[in-house]
Structure formats: structure tokens, C-alpha cells
Enzyme design. Structure first.
Site, mmCIF file in Angstrom:
data_model
loop_
_atom_site.group_PDB
_atom_site.id
_atom_site.type_symbol
_atom_site.label_atom_id
_atom_site.label_comp_id
_atom_site.label_asym_id
_atom_site.label_seq_id
_atom_site.Cartn_x
_atom_site.Cartn_y
_atom_site.Cartn_z
ATOM 1 N N ASP A 215 0.832 -1.199 0.000
ATOM 2 C CA ASP A 215 0.000 0.000 0.000
ATOM 3 C C ASP A 215 0.876 1.261 0.000
ATOM 4 O OD1 ASP A 215 -2.813 0.989 0.397
ATOM 5 O OD2 ASP A 215 -1.917 1.920 2.155
ATOM 6 N N GLU A 265 14.428 -15.084 1.191
ATOM 7 C CA GLU A 265 14.646 -16.165 2.167
ATOM 8 C C GLU A 265 13.707 -17.336 1.890
ATOM 9 O OE1 GLU A 265 13.860 -14.295 5.935
ATOM 10 O OE2 GLU A 265 15.606 -12.976 5.772
HETATM 11 C C1 NOJ Z 1 -4.546 2.791 -1.003
HETATM 12 C C2 NOJ Z 1 -5.688 1.895 -0.692
HETATM 13 O O1 NOJ Z 1 -6.010 1.154 -1.844
HETATM 14 C C3 NOJ Z 1 -6.821 2.780 -0.234
HETATM 15 O O2 NOJ Z 1 -8.014 2.060 -0.115
HETATM 16 C C4 NOJ Z 1 -6.419 3.432 1.062
HETATM 17 O O3 NOJ Z 1 -7.422 4.366 1.438
HETATM 18 C C5 NOJ Z 1 -5.095 4.179 0.932
HETATM 19 N N1 NOJ Z 1 -4.112 3.431 0.199
HETATM 20 C C6 NOJ Z 1 -4.524 4.498 2.289
HETATM 21 O O4 NOJ Z 1 -4.070 3.324 2.897
#
Ligand code: NOJ
Length: 548
Positions: A215, A265
């Protein structure tokens, strides 16, 4: 340049490069299937639907966050990254899911959320209880404010969800949150922060997962030198030289090299795919072999139904893969985006945020056009080399649910923008499985977001036996893709305006008609068509055919 071929062996579960051409299915766990009747999808719900994923033929499933979370941002506000939200199950349930998926030849990818935690995470609670300048605060980004009494935020940085990216505490200090105020940003120059993430990778790696979706992968490294530099508009085009203070900085390479050592790993090495909203010319950095290994290419999700734009997306995606040595990825929809069956039902260029605010009625989507184009787009995407990320419900042709009642909205975007944007809930409505069952088979309890009437005819049970259904089109295309797939490049074939036409190694071809009229069908053996009725000697508009 031609990359090594995907000869039969790399489809095997043991091949290190299984991900290069994988079809990956994104599960948004709280909206997939509810096994215990609390209205919230859960891990055992996913286990109960593995038959569906197997019959679809996907190579892997990616689970959006299922970790303990106050659900301020749909689970992307994680309060314990090495556990399972008790409402969704247990770590043992995850173990069972991984084992069951693996027994069917399906890999499992989980989300990691390294940029921020929930404000309920033990670390942030400790930081709140600790004084200014403490080690506990050093894990996050705490700063004094500007102005005579420190009452101004430390910089003009804005949150993606609206408002300033800084929140002030009663003791006068401010902390940074690029998303909701309940999602404080971690400071990635802190060794403890880095080590903890490595622990999280090993925790899930040891449990048996095959990889990670990362993310906000472009956001971890920040230039926090004083005075903080201006970055007034988070959504503007980022510079192509890595000079932005918040995003896509060169120091990320070093962070991901450490992660890569952990991935290696494992045998085969774990894979990772970066969610990096970086300029197209820089996305390949995240996909390099010594880095995360693959990066999302989101360009299909922002392209209009226009042959020049679609061709540009394909060419840039393949060029980016050449630069990184990875394969590119193709994404039409995910949990953050208006679903493509709806996008393609609207005139090109419509402002989707403004359209959502009309409750999805102005302009009115042309549902039949959207369905045709969504089917054609799926076949185009599945004909391309690289990996395909499907979002749950894509295979059913689900539309965006644009008329959710305001009091049911859960996305922080609605509240944080003071109602200027409706947010992403319309893509997160619980799936319809069975047209005859309560709540369309999602579960016995009232789903956390209401399902619209149109979901009934789109339910899995309604489409299963219909050979022309969108579900069966996806099944057929994924199966055929696995049989026909060969090389990692394509050869464009000269064609009239509005037609995308290319050849894959082995001689099979894909033609997508984006023009407004039927075009002649080239001679050859028809393999598959996205049209709902048999195709004669012309390819109807908004249709993709595979032939050889
Ligand atoms: C990207 C994620 O796909 C989204 O749903 C989220 O709100 C933001 N990152 C923050 O984590």
C-alpha cells in the site's frame, strides 16, 4: 527485446516466476462473503467461495486488509499487522485459507500497509502517552507548529481525504497523516519502524502466503528536513526526478532492497506488487528485480473508451516492463475506483466525482453499452502479456452502486471533504452469490452496505448456467489465456481507426473494435468473442475477438 517465454513450467505452483502472467483476483474481505451472519465478510467466507475462484481459473487471490482495524479507512487503518480482525476470523482461519487455496493451485497475496498505522495501534497510543522528543514519538512524524504559539500546521501538506495532513494534540505538537487523522504516518528513517515491517513480512511468509501488495509504496520515504518544503497539491503530477518531498523518492530503493532480501529467504521467493502512483517513467523502479519486483499499472483504470488512449496504455505498460525486467500489470477496477462497467457506460470525459454526487443519474449511464465495453475490455486485458488483476465482481460485470444512501456511506472521503466527494463505497458493496437467498447469498445478516436490486440478475447463480454470461466469458478467457499464453511481447497489426489489433507469439490474435461501427472480421478460426450473440463476418462495435 523478447523476454524468456512462459513455457508450461512457469504455470506450475513451484515456479519462481509464477506471478509474471498470473491472473490475480482481488478480494475485499469485508464485502466478499459473510460466514457468521454479522453482515461483514470474513476469512471463512473466502474459504467457502474457493470453488468459485477455482472455477474462474485464477492463479492467485489477493486479500485487502483483514487485520484488526477500527475501520476508519476500510481496514487500511491497521492496529495490529500480525493478527486477524476478530470479526473476520483468526490467524488459524488464514492458515486454513492458505492451505485450501494452495491445494487448488491458487496462490495467496496479502496487503501490507507500511506508510501508516491506525491511531489505535499500540505504538501510536504509546506515542500519545509519551512526551515530546521521546523515542515513542520518533516512530511517527511529530513536529511543533508554526506561528507565535505553534498554532499553525508545520507545513501546507494536505490529506488525500481532504483537509490538512496535520492534526494537533492537546500538548501542542502536531502529527502527520497523509490519509485520515486516524492513520498517522510512520517515520521510515526510524530503524525500529523498518525492523517491525520485516517482522510482519516474515510473519505472513512463515504462515505460507506467496506475496504482498504494498500500500502507498511510493510514500514511505519523505524529506522531513526543516523547514518542510511545500507540497500544496497532493494530486498534482509528481516530478520525474524524485524531487517531491513526500512521494517517489530515491531513498525507497534502499528500503525495498531490505524487503527483497527477506522475500528471497523463501523458496520460491515471495512476490510483491507496488501500489505506486508515480509518473509512468518511474514506476518501473519499484518493479526492478532487486526491489518489489512488480508494480501496478493503473492506466487502464483511467483510460477513456478510446482506441488511441487504450493503445497508449498498452504501449507504455509494455515499455515499462522492458525497463524493469518485470512484467506489467493490468487493472480495470479495484476497491478505490468507480467500477468499469459503469465508467464505460458514461460518455468519455465525465467527472466521476461530480457524477457520483448526482446519485449516478446525471448523465444516465447506458447500461447495455457499459456491459458490452466491460466484456470487450476484459478480453483485451486478458489477451495481453503480463499479469491481470481482477477485482471481485468484475467477473459478474457488477456496476458501481452510485445511489447508496448518504447515511450508509462509510468511506472517510465523504465526511473529510464535507460532502464534496462521495467516496469509494459504491465499489465495495457485498457480492451477490445466489439470486434466491437472503441478501443474495452474501450471508444471513444485513450486509454492511445495502445491495441494489440489479445485483439479483447479476448474481453468480443467475449467470452460472448461461453460456453467454459475463461470468462464463471470464471463465473461458482465463482458461484459454492459460493455454495460448506464450511470449511477453505483442506485434501490432495495421488497422483502421478505432481498432486495436495485435498478434501474440504462436500466431493468435486479438482485435478490439472501439470504433462506433462494425468492422470486417479477418479470416481465421474464431477462438472467443466478447459479443453476447454469435459474431458473423463483422466484429460489432465495442467487441473483442480472439482468433487465429
Ligand atoms: C490505497 C488503498 O487502496 C486505499 O483504499 C487506502 O485508502 C489508501 N491506500 C490508504 O491506505
Amino acid at each position: 527485446m523478447t523476454h524468456p517465454t512462459l513455457a508450461g513450467s512457469s504455470r506450475s505452483s513451484f515456479a519462481a516466476d509464477w506471478w509474471r502472467h498470473a491472473v490475480v483476483y482481488q478480494v475485499y474481505p469485508r464485502s466478499f462473503a459473510d460466514s457468521d451472519g454479522d453482515g461483514l465478510g470474513d476469512i471463512r467466507g473466502v474459504v467457502s467461495k474457493l470453488d468459485h475462484l477455482e472455477s474462474l481459473g485464477v492463479d492467485a487471490v489477493w486479500l485487502s486488509p483483514f487485520y484488526p482495524s477500527p475501520l476508519v479507512d476500510g481496514g487500511y487503518d491497521v492496529s495490529d499487522p500480525r493478527s486477524v480482525d476478530p470479526r473476520l476470523g483468526t490467524v488459524d482461519d488464514m492458515r486454513e485459507l492458505v492451505a485450501d487455496a494452495h491445494s487448488r493451485g491458487i496462490k495467496v497475496i496479502v496487503d501490507v500497509v507500511p506508510n501508516h498505522t491506525s491511531d489505535q495501534h499500540a505504538w501510536f497510543q504509546e506515542a500519545l502517552a509519551s512526551p515530546k522528543g521521546s523515542a515513542a514519538r520518533a516512530r511517527y512524524v511529530f513536529r511543533d507548529g508554526l506561528g507565535p504559539d505553534g498554532g499553525e500546521p508545520p507545513s501546507d501538506w494536505r490529506s488525500h481525504f481532504g483537509g490538512p495532513a496535520w492534526t494537533r494534540l492537546p500538548d501542542g505538537q502536531w502529527y502527520l497523516h497523509l490519509f485520515a487523522r486516524e492513520q498517522p504516518d510512520l517515520d521510515w528513517s526510524n530503524r525500529g519502524v523498518r525492523d517491525d515491517l520485516l517482522r510482519t513480512l516474515r510473519f505472513w511468509g512463515d504462515l505460507g502466503v506467496d506475496g504482498f501488495r504494498v500500500d502507498v509504496a511510493h510514500g514511505l520515504a519523505k524529506d522531513l528536513a526543516e523547514p518542510l518544503r511545500s507540497q500544496p497539491n497532493l494530486d498534482r503530477q509528481l516530478p520525474t526526478d524524485g524531487s517531491d518531498p513526500l512521494y517517489d523518492r530515491d531513498e525507497l530503493d534502499e528500503i525495498y532492497a531490505e524487503w527483497r532480501a527477506v522475500f528471497n529467504e523463501y523458496e520460491p521467493p515471495l512476490m510483491a506488487v507496488a501500489e505506486a502512483w508515480a509518473p509512468p517513467s518511474r514506476v518501473s523502479r519499484y518493479a526492478k528485480r532487486g526491489s518489489l519486483g512488480q508494480a501496478f499499472n493503473f492506466e487502464f483504470s483511467t483510460s477513456a473508451w478510446d482506441s488511441d488512449q487504450l493503445r497508449g496504455v498498452i504501449e507504455r505498460g509494455l515499455a515499462s516492463a522492458e525497463r524493469s525486467g518485470a512484467t506489467t500489470t493490468w487493472v480495470l477496477s479495484n476497491h478505490d475506483i468507480v467500477r468499469h462497467a459503469t465508467r464505460f457506460a458514461l460518455p468519455n470525459g465525465v467527472d466521476l466525482d461530480a457524477w457520483l454526487l448526482t446519485g449516478g443519474v446525471d448523465p444516465a449511464p447506458d447500461v447495455a453499452v457499459g456491459r458490452r465495453r466491460a466484456r470487450a475490455a476484459a478480453l483485451l486485458m486478458l489477451a495481453l502479456p503480463g499479469s491481470v488483476y481482477l477485482y471481485q465482481g468484475d467477473e459478474l460485470g457488477l456496476p458501481e452502486v452510485a445511489d447508496l444512501p448518504i447515511d450508509r456511506l462509510r468511506d472517510p472521503i465523504w465526511e473529510r471533504t464535507n460532502g464534496a466527494q462521495k467516496g469509494r463505497d459504491g465499489a465495495r458493496v457485498p457480492l451477490p452469490w445466489d439470486s434466491e437467498a437472503p441478501h443474495l447469498g452474501f450471508g444471513t445478516g444485513e450486509p454492511w452496505l445495502p445491495q441494489p436490486a440489479v445485483f439479483r440478475e447479476l448474481a453468480v447463480s443467475s449467470q452460472d448456467a448461461d453460456p453467454a454470461s459475463t461470468l462464463n466469458l471470464h471463465r473461458a478467457a482465463i482458461r484459454l489465456r492459460g493455454l495460448l499464453d506464450a511470449s511477453e511481447d505483442i506485434t501490432w497489426i495495421d488497422s483502421p481507426d478505432g481498432v486495436l489489433h495485435f498478434r501474440r507469439a504462436g500466431g493468435w490474435r486479438c482485435l478490439t473494435n472501439v470504433s462506433g461501427d462494425a468492422v470486417p472480421l479477418p479470416a481465421g478460426e474464431m477462438l472467443l468473442s466478447s459479443a453476447e450473440t454469435p459474431v458473423g463476418d463483422t466484429v460489432p462495435r465495442d467487441t473483442t475477438v480472439w482468433y487465429r
